[in-house]
Enzyme design. Structure first.
Site, PDB file in Angstrom:
ATOM      1  N   ARG A  19      -3.954 -10.030   4.460  1.00  0.00           N
ATOM      2  CA  ARG A  19      -4.261 -10.083   3.025  1.00  0.00           C
ATOM      3  C   ARG A  19      -3.037  -9.555   2.286  1.00  0.00           C
ATOM      4  NH1 ARG A  19      -6.220  -6.551  -0.754  1.00  0.00           N
ATOM      5  NH2 ARG A  19      -7.628  -7.369  -2.327  1.00  0.00           N
ATOM      6  N   LYS A  24       0.816  -1.217   0.000  1.00  0.00           N
ATOM      7  CA  LYS A  24       0.000   0.000   0.000  1.00  0.00           C
ATOM      8  C   LYS A  24       0.848   1.265   0.000  1.00  0.00           C
ATOM      9  CE  LYS A  24      -4.463  -1.689   0.980  1.00  0.00           C
ATOM     10  NZ  LYS A  24      -5.590  -1.923   1.869  1.00  0.00           N
TER      11      LYS A  24
HETATM   12  C1  7PM Z   1      -5.203   0.164  -5.637  1.00  0.00           C
HETATM   13  C2  7PM Z   1      -5.470   0.661  -4.377  1.00  0.00           C
HETATM   14  C3  7PM Z   1      -5.308  -1.166  -5.911  1.00  0.00           C
HETATM   15  C4  7PM Z   1      -5.834  -0.174  -3.365  1.00  0.00           C
HETATM   16  C5  7PM Z   1      -5.674  -2.014  -4.897  1.00  0.00           C
HETATM   17  C6  7PM Z   1      -5.947  -1.508  -3.638  1.00  0.00           C
HETATM   18  C7  7PM Z   1      -8.227  -4.243   0.950  1.00  0.00           C
HETATM   19  C8  7PM Z   1      -9.244  -4.982   0.367  1.00  0.00           C
HETATM   20  C9  7PM Z   1      -8.186  -3.852  -1.150  1.00  0.00           C
HETATM   21  C10 7PM Z   1      -8.058  -4.312   2.364  1.00  0.00           C
HETATM   22  C11 7PM Z   1      -9.908  -5.834   2.384  1.00  0.00           C
HETATM   23  C12 7PM Z   1      -5.143  -3.387  -2.361  1.00  0.00           C
HETATM   24  C13 7PM Z   1      -6.267  -2.395  -2.504  1.00  0.00           C
HETATM   25  N1  7PM Z   1      -7.566  -3.567  -0.015  1.00  0.00           N
HETATM   26  N2  7PM Z   1     -10.080  -5.771   1.054  1.00  0.00           N
HETATM   27  N3  7PM Z   1      -9.209  -4.716  -0.965  1.00  0.00           N
HETATM   28  N4  7PM Z   1      -8.924  -5.121   3.024  1.00  0.00           N
HETATM   29  N5  7PM Z   1     -10.709  -6.590   3.122  1.00  0.00           N
HETATM   30  O1  7PM Z   1      -4.035  -2.916  -2.026  1.00  0.00           O
HETATM   31  O2  7PM Z   1      -7.196  -3.656   2.977  1.00  0.00           O
HETATM   32  O3  7PM Z   1      -5.303  -4.576  -2.600  1.00  0.00           O
HETATM   33  S1  7PM Z   1      -7.798  -3.210  -2.706  1.00  0.00           S
END
Ligand code: 7PM
Length: 274
Positions: free
Chosen positions: A252, A218
């Protein structure tokens, strides 16, 4: 503590690793739906071999500013992959009730909803099944969430929101043993907010359900290290381990192998090896 995901039951005496599987055209380079599908299934098998406990399949990017995807497009991306992973615990990363229902019928054991089942049809889709649900906190939508998020006390506000969502899910008929919560790192939070949530993650224990933490690659890790997304492995492993030390039951992650190795050290000092 046990966590019930349809026909799977997880013993939370050790942390679980949820491997991220993005099935979006930008995740697997070459065109064609078939080659994309095969590449996604191959990637899932790799994550399983590396020690993932659950695979989280997503067909729509939640990246801030990303183009929306239709229900049909999302189904075309995720269902064929879910079909190929029948005997393994799979979670569907979606906020669309139609996608939840179809994914549940195809065999997922968990719904990962960044909207915490605020949509009544999403709540029904999960309540009418035996699958688990991850209730995540976010502020705003992907287009607006990074514009000046403000909180009086981010930890209390996120905690109160998740408490209300647990109660709503329980009233709809979803047993507590099927619920996990997630503070939603990066979703409408500044670096200071994200750090407070990680520092005080243990406070979420009072809600009495398992905690999921998503910190992998992130932007907060980029801010702290100066590394772009492709070079955040060490920071991601460090963040996952800190989350686990502060009470996370599920992490995750993109980098399953490195995370599993780090957690082997954690598990060893926690009595897995005498
Ligand atoms: C761009 C920005 C691409 C952020 C992808 C993301 C989470 C999630 C995501 C989380 C849960 C990523 C995020 N983040 N579901 N889906 N918790 N439960 O880094 O922190 O995967 S998308």
């Amino acid at each position: 503590m046990f966590f019930h995901c349809d026909s799977f039951q997880f013993d939370l005496s050790r942390p679980l690793v949820m491997g991220i599987l993005n099935v979006t055209p930008d995740s697997f380079s070459d065109g064609g739906l078939h080659s994309q599908r095969d590449a996604a299934v191959a990637h899932a098998h790799q994550l399983i071999a590396e020690g993932a406990d659950i695979i989280d399949i997503g067909g729509e990017s939640t990246r801030p500013g990303a183009a929306p995807v239709s229900v049909q497009q999302e189904l075309d991306r995720v269902l064929p992959v879910i079909e190929k992973l029948q005997d393994f615990p799979v979670s569907i990363d979606t906020f669309k009730p139609e996608v939840m229902t179809a994914a549940i019928a195809t065999g997922v054991c968990m719904v990962n909803d960044i909207n915490a089942l605020l949509d009544a049809d999403a709540m029904k889709a999960v309540a009418n099944s035996c699958v688990a649900v991850c209730l995540m906190h976010k502020r705003g939508n992907p287009q607006t969430m990074q514009m000046q998020p403000e909180y009086q006390d981010v930890v209390s506000e996120v905690c109160e929101f998740l408490h209300a969502r647990i109660l709503a899910a329980e009233s709809a008929g979803i047993a507590r043993s099927r619920i996990v919560i997630d503070p939603g790192f990066g979703f409408g939070k500044t670096l200071v907010h994200n750090l407070a949530l990680l520092r005080e993650l243990e406070k979420f224990k009072q809600l009495g359900v398992p905690i999921l933490a998503g910190l992998s690659r992130k932007s907060m890790l980029g801010t702290l290290t100066g590394q772009d997304a492709a070079h955040r492995l060490s920071a991601s492993v460090a963040a996952a381990l800190i989350a686990v030390q502060r009470g996370a039951n599920i992490v995750r992650v993109h980098d399953v192998k490195a995370t599993v190795d780090a957690l082997k050290i954690w598990n060893a000092i926690n009595g897995e090896i005498q």
